[in-house]
Each structure stands twice: as structure tokens, then as C-alpha cells.
Design an enzyme around this catalytic site. Structure first.
Site, short mmCIF file in Angstrom:
data_model
loop_
_atom_site.label_atom_id
_atom_site.label_comp_id
_atom_site.label_asym_id
_atom_site.label_seq_id
_atom_site.Cartn_x
_atom_site.Cartn_y
_atom_site.Cartn_z
N TRP A 176 0.67 -1.33 -0.08
CA TRP A 176 -0.03 -0.07 -0.03
C TRP A 176 0.87 1.15 0.00
O TRP A 176 0.34 2.39 0.25
CB TRP A 176 -1.09 0.07 1.16
CG TRP A 176 -2.10 -0.99 0.96
CD1 TRP A 176 -3.40 -0.48 0.35
CD2 TRP A 176 -2.23 -2.33 0.92
NE1 TRP A 176 -4.17 -1.59 0.42
CE2 TRP A 176 -3.46 -2.79 0.91
CE3 TRP A 176 -1.24 -3.21 1.42
CZ2 TRP A 176 -3.92 -4.09 0.77
CZ3 TRP A 176 -1.69 -4.54 1.54
CH2 TRP A 176 -3.06 -5.08 1.29
N CYS A 214 -6.65 -3.38 -3.10
CA CYS A 214 -8.04 -4.18 -2.95
C CYS A 214 -8.68 -4.31 -4.20
O CYS A 214 -9.13 -5.37 -4.66
CB CYS A 214 -8.79 -3.27 -2.13
SG CYS A 214 -9.42 -1.44 -2.63
N HIS A 259 -13.00 0.93 -0.63
CA HIS A 259 -12.71 -0.32 -0.45
C HIS A 259 -13.39 -1.50 -1.29
O HIS A 259 -14.39 -1.10 -1.64
CB HIS A 259 -12.54 -0.71 0.79
CG HIS A 259 -11.96 -2.41 1.15
ND1 HIS A 259 -10.75 -2.73 0.56
CD2 HIS A 259 -12.63 -3.52 1.56
CE1 HIS A 259 -10.71 -4.06 0.74
NE2 HIS A 259 -11.76 -4.52 1.54
N ASP A 282 -13.93 -11.32 0.52
CA ASP A 282 -12.93 -10.34 0.47
C ASP A 282 -11.61 -10.84 0.53
O ASP A 282 -11.18 -11.68 1.72
CB ASP A 282 -13.11 -9.34 1.48
CG ASP A 282 -12.54 -8.13 1.25
OD1 ASP A 282 -11.25 -7.94 0.47
OD2 ASP A 282 -12.57 -6.99 2.21
N TYR A 287 -5.18 6.07 -0.31
CA TYR A 287 -6.58 5.77 -0.54
C TYR A 287 -6.89 5.04 0.62
O TYR A 287 -8.47 4.96 0.67
CB TYR A 287 -6.76 4.92 -1.88
CG TYR A 287 -6.87 3.35 -1.77
CD1 TYR A 287 -7.70 2.77 -1.52
CD2 TYR A 287 -5.67 2.86 -1.75
CE1 TYR A 287 -7.74 1.25 -1.47
CE2 TYR A 287 -5.31 1.42 -1.81
CZ TYR A 287 -6.62 0.70 -1.33
OH TYR A 287 -6.71 -0.80 -1.50
#
Length: 634
Positions: free
Chosen positions: A205, A240, A287, A310, A473
Site C-alpha cells: 500500500w 484492493c 475499498h 474479500d 486511498y
């Protein structure tokens, strides 16, 4: 099937033997022995083979499997036997290639049955789509090629089930066990390290990404899965939407209806208490997860339908980075005590946001901000379908609060009484960030805080600070851009404003991926001894320009992007992606001055007639990831 002679229904018998190719332990679930029925109208439960017709030495038969059959590669052996005066003459033949048995959303008895043909076309057959990213006030489409029909995709999906997801025996025919295991198998490790399970993707990330691919650079799932299946080593890097796009591909390849879903202002609840502590737990600008369609015989028919899964590695569940399937109906009703991971999913879309003051006391509760504009691609178009009302009742409604409190009690949160006996001590002074219009990267902008004394009788002395910063983000602070202190005296019903002018030079070197900003305000109201903290930061993005794509109707694509920055662009290049079949990089040899256009052309290779999605991305040393797409009809 071609035989050596005419098939005699009176004296000849035919048996089909099937077995799961990669299962070492044989059982009734992993093997099947089917006697060919010569009665066309005979229907049996379970495995069934019926002779339909014959002509000369050819026979046509129908072979069907149980609706809960193991999803895998199966080998087939055909045995024939003929009664003669001398006894039984037999022969056998093994098919050189296995067959694939998948989940079947066309079959009414299958747990993934989807009755509507348009839904099946969209959520099983469609190999191209869009995933929504950005902020709740600035939603953008990001194209994604699922490419579930490409080479190695189905083989990799089957490999993941058995070798990474470790799904065994009959569970391989269960969509509940399958989707849960695959939500773990698609990811490798949240820390960007290689874990022992060797899942498909490594999450990262923040920069640097030098030993892998930037998440924004992926156009679809095909290259990711093919690279992984060829090496059996995780692919770097994903965020994601990449995890969600890849899981969509894997599930559709296996026959499970699936769609990516984007939630804006999505909470990450670290401890499962449905409460997000400001400055301690994160709120993601967006997300992306998945929904998979199936029945829930473990819960009851009222919980069947869409289930949230997820693949983004966020929190451990049963010792793995996996999440779901969580029934969408259970989330809507606040049923936190049902499997799987309902508390975490509920918090993503409907947690409350708590602010703790310097005196360690709760100062405010924001009950409406989390879980906005939950979105997926509309059926048959690239428009956005809003799913928010499928996840929760309208914010501010009596039912939404009742559902939240029900969920809070079921989550056994110790903070239940502590946080929900709060009185708002400030009813006089109102603070509000003034919305502003579209801002292109390269432009300056003004941040305005409006302050109003709503009291008709009392004056107030207000001091404070307005902070502008960049963020990731996932809602993590990146860099401070500008701060503006203020000190104002407000008479009854008086208004004032605090403004901050921001230039390109102020923010350019502090931007991070996807160009996110947030504005925060802290203030003190002297007369009532009240410390104010903005319950929800004001968030926005500066917009990238669009890559324009033109097709001459014959064989040439023209790509164009206008430089919006007040500085020249160096080492520019276009990347073009057509479906999952073509990806080409075009480097530019000259600088692009401010306000001037970068142009390139590309010859379209020979493709079969049809409809193709063309996506293009531009990057340079100074400007990153403007995109554009168009439809190509040949």
C-alpha cells in the site's frame, strides 16, 4: 462416441468410470461408476448416463453429474462388454484429456443456481467490466479484464482449490467452503512478504514497488494468474481492486456468479467492536470486495443470495487472511453471530466513528459517514448500480439505528453504554467546509471553512486551525500541505470564513498515489469550554486528465493526452490494452510542454470480428496514471 462396430442394445453394455484426477484417496465422492441406460426416458438421481441415439458405429449419450459433485478435473474411462456364447468379451478406452466439472448456475439443484439469464450473462459469462474507485464525491470507473476464458485460468482456479485453499473431498463441491478458501488463496501476505501458502498476490500500500508491478498498472487478471500459475510464486503487487478483480476471475471460471463491489468511506475495524476510534483505526476512501451468489443451507433460506467475500488481506480469520462468505441479508439485518466474519463486514459499511478528546472523554459520535455509495457495475452497461440500500437502511432512519444497536449488542462491545450516552455540548457554532468544483491536477484551489454562530443571544470567541494534507486511498496520513490558524469573535447569528489558497507548487511533491487530500479542522469555543473536532474530514482528489482514444475504423488507434501541469513531462509513454489479448507500450521521444498534447498511434493487430474494450494509460516522470477507454467494434 465412435465404436468399432454397431452398438447392440440387447447384447452390449457400456460403463463409464470417472475419478477426480488429483485426489489420491478414493471414495464415493471422488469416483463414479455409471452404467449406460438404454432407456432414453430413464432418469436416476446422482450420476446418470442415457443412450440418446445411434447411427452406424456412432452413439450419442447424455451424461449428468450430481448437483453437488466435486468441482475438479475428472478422468474418464469407458468400458464395453459383449455377451457371447463363449462368455463376456470386454475392452476399455481412457480419454487422453480430463474433463472439468464446474459449479452450474444454470442447474436448479446447484447451490449457485441463478434463475435470471441476464444475471448469469453478467456475473458468470461476462469477461470484461469496470471497478469503481475514488471518493464518494468523485467516483471513477477503472476498467478490468476478467479474462476467465484465457489460457491457464481454469487450471489455476482448480489448482488453488486443492493445493492452496486445501479444500478436500466433498467440500470441493460446496460454494461456501470454496469461496472462503479462495478468498485466502488469492492473497499472500499483508506485509508484502512471502508467506508459506504461496497465494496469488502480495499486497502493498505504499512505495517503493521497484521489485514488482505497481497496482495501478494492472489492466486485468489474465497476466497476474498466468504469471502465478507458471511459477507457483506470488505476484507483486496488489491493492484492493486488484485482489477483487482477480477473485472475480477465479470464481467466474469455476461457475460461481461473482461481482466486485466498491464501498466508499469504508471502515477498517481492528477489534470487531463496530466502533472506529479516530486517529487509531482507519477509514479507507474506498475499498473493493466481492459478492458471490449461493444458497446458505448452513444458515437458512433467508440468508441465501449474495454473500460478501474479500480477498484483500486485512484481518486474520481462523488463522488466515480470509473473509466471508458473509450473508448480505445478515449484514442488512445486523445478525453478527452468524458465519463468516459478519462483524468485520458490518463495520466496513456501518460502524460509528468516535472522537476522544484530550480529557479522554468521548466528544462526538458520527453515525452517518461510513459506508457510502456502495457500487457495482450495472447489468448490461458500464454504468454504476448503487447497492447501499441492500446493505443497510437509509442513514438517519429509525431502522438503521435499531439495526446498528442490535449489531452492537450482538458484538458484545464493551463500549456500548460508554459511547452512547453522549450529549452534544456545542449547539451554537457550526463549522462546514465549503464544497468546491472539479480541480484538475496542475491547478491551484481554495479551501474555505465557513463558521456560523447559530445562537441568537450569545457571542463566541473561536480559535482553531485548518489543516490540509495528502493521504493514501486507505485513509493514512501522507504529508502536510498547508495549515491556517484562525482567531475570530462572532456576534449572535454572525458568519465568517477562513480560507487557504493552495498552489500547484504547494502540493505537487507531496502527492501520493491517486491524488487524495483531506481537510481537518480543530477549534475551541471559549465561552462553553468546548473543543471541536471535525467528525468527518473533508476529502477530495485533484483529477487526472483523460487519455483520448480514436479509431479510424480500419486499423489505427490514435492516443492523445494534454499536459495539464505547468511543467514539462519527461519520459512519457502510453500503455494500451485490448481485451486480454494485446498489451503494447509506446514510448515518446520528446518532452511534452505545458498545455501541449502528447500523441501516439498504434496499429491494431488482426482480431476476430467482435466487440473489444480498448484501455490506455499514460505515465511520465511528472504525471502518473491518466487513463481512458473506448469500445472497438470489428
Amino acid at each position: 462416441m465412435a465404436l468399432s462396430r454397431h452398438f447392440n442394445v440387447k447384447t452390449d453394455d457400456l460403463t463409464i468410470l470417472l475419478q477426480v484426477e488429483d485426489e489420491e484417496i478414493r471414495s464415493d465422492d471422488t469416483t463414479a461408476k455409471i452404467q449406460l441406460s438404454k432407456d432414453e426416458n430413464e432418469v436416476k438421481k446422482g450420476w446418470n448416463a442415457v443412450l440418446k441415439s445411434q447411427a452406424d458405429t456412432f452413439i450419442t449419450m447424455s451424461v449428468s453429474s450430481p448437483a453437488d459433485c466435486i468441482v475438479a478435473k475428472w478422468t474418464i474411462q469407458v468400458k464395453t462388454a459383449t455377451k457371447t456364447e463363449a462368455g463376456i468379451e470386454s475392452s476399455d478406452y481412457t480419454l487422453p484429456l480430463p474433463i472439468y466439472i464446474l459449479f452450474n448456475p444454470w442447474c436448479e439443484n446447484d447451490n449457485v443456481y441463478m434463475a435470471d439469464a441476464n444475471h448469469r450473462e453478467e456475473y458468470v459469462e461476462n469477461d470484461d467490466g469496470v471497478i469503481f474507485v475514488g471518493t464518494s464525491d468523485d467516483i471513477k470507473r477503472k476498467g478490468w479484464s476478467y479474462a476467465q476464458y484465457d489460457k491457464d485460468i481454469l487450471d489455476c482456479a482448480v489448482y488453488l482449490m486443492k493445493n492452496i485453499g486445501m479444500i478436500k473431498g466433498r467440500a470441493r463441491g460446496d460454494p461456501i467452503a470454496t469461496t472462503r478458501a479462495l478468498s485466502a488463496a488469492v492473497n499472500n501476505d499483508i506485509r508484502g512478504e512471502i508467506s508459506e501458502d504461496h497465494g496469488i498476490l502480495v499486497g502493498r500500500w505504499n512505495a517503493p514497488y521497484t521489485d514488482g508491478t505497481l497496482p495501478m498498472d494492472w489492466f486485468g487478471s489474465s497476466k497476474i494468474i498466468q504469471q502465478y500459475y507458471g511459477t507457483k510464486q506470488p505476484v507483486r503487487y496488489a491493492q484492493c481492486w486488484v485482489f477483487a478483480g482477480t477473485l472475480t476471475t477465479v470464481l467466474r471460471a469455476l461457475g460461481i456468479p461473482c461481482r466486485p463491489v466498491s464501498c466508499f468511506t469504508s471502515a477498517h475495524d481492528n477489534n470487531g467492536d463496530l466502533i472506529i476510534l479516530k486517529d487509531e483505526e482507519s477509514i479507507w476512501n474506498f475499498h473493493v470486495w466481492n459478492e458471490a451468489w449461493m444458497t446458505r443451507p448452513d444458515l437458512g433460506t433467508e440468508y441465501s443470495g449474495w454473500q460478501i467475500v474479500d480477498a484483500t488481506p486485512q484481518e486474520m480469520s481462523s488463522g488466515k487472511f480470509q473473509c466471508g462468505p458473509a450473508s448480505l441479508a445478515a449484514i442488512y439485518n445486523g445478525d453478527m453471530d452468524l458465519p463468516y466474519d459478519n462483524k468485520f463486514v458490518f463495520a466496513e459499511i456501518n460502524a460509528d466513528w468516535i472522537q476522544i478528546g484530550p480529557d479522554k472523554k468521548v466528544q462526538l459520535v458520527n453515525t452517518t459517514s461510513i459506508g457510502q455509495k456502495i457500487s457495482t457495475k450495472a447489468i448490461g452497461s458500464y454504468e454504476r448500480e448503487d447497492l447501499t440500500n441492500c446493505y443497510k437502511s437509509p442513514e438517519g432512519s429509525i431502522r438503521e439505528r435499531e439495526t446498528f444497536l442490535k449489531a452492537l449488542v450482538k458484538s458484545e462491545s464493551e463500549k456500548y453504554r460508554e459511547y452512547y450516552q453522549i450529549e452534544d455540548l456545542n449547539k451554537d457554532v457550526k463549522f462546514e467546509i465549503q464544497p468546491f468544483g472539479d480541480v484538475m491536477i496542475g491547478q491551484g484551489f481554495e479551501v474555505v471553512l465557513n463558521i456560523k454562530n447559530q445562537s441568537t443571544t450569545s457571542s463566541h470567541h473561536v480559535t482553531g486551525r485548518l489543516d490540509l494534507s495528502t493521504e493514501t486511498y486507505t485513509g493514512r496520513f501522507a504529508s502536510s500541505v498547508k495549515r491556517q490558524a484562525f482567531d475570530v469573535h462572532l456576534k449572535p447569528e454572525q458568519k465568517t470564513k477562513v480560507s487557504v489558497m493552495v498552489t500547484f507548487e504547494d502540493y505537487y511533491e507531496k502527492l501520493v498515489e491517486q491524488n487524495y487530500f483531506r481537510v481537518q479542522c480543530e477549534a475551541n469555543i471559549a465561552e462553553i469550554h468546548f473543543d471541536y473536532y471535525m467528525s468527518e474530514p473533508f476529502k477530495f482528489r485533484v483529477r487526472n486528465p483523460k487519455v483520448n482514444i480514436e479509431f479510424d475504423g480500419s486499423e489505427t488507434l490514435t492516443l492523445e493526452l494534454t499536459n495539464p501541469l505547468p511543467i514539462a513531462l519527461n519520459n512519457g509513454k502510453f500503455r494500451v490494452h485490448i481485451a486480454s489479448q494485446i498489451e503494447e507500450e509506446i514510448k515518446l521521444n520528446q518532452k511534452i510542454p505545458p498545455g501541449q498534447a502528447a500523441q501516439a498511434t498504434m496499429k491494431v493487430p488482426h482480431l476476430s470480428p467482435g466487440r473489444y474494450i480498448v484501455r490506455a494509460q499514460f505515465s511520465s516522470d511528472e504525471l502518473h496514471y491518466p487513463e481512458g477507454y473506448t469500445t472497438l467494434i470489428l
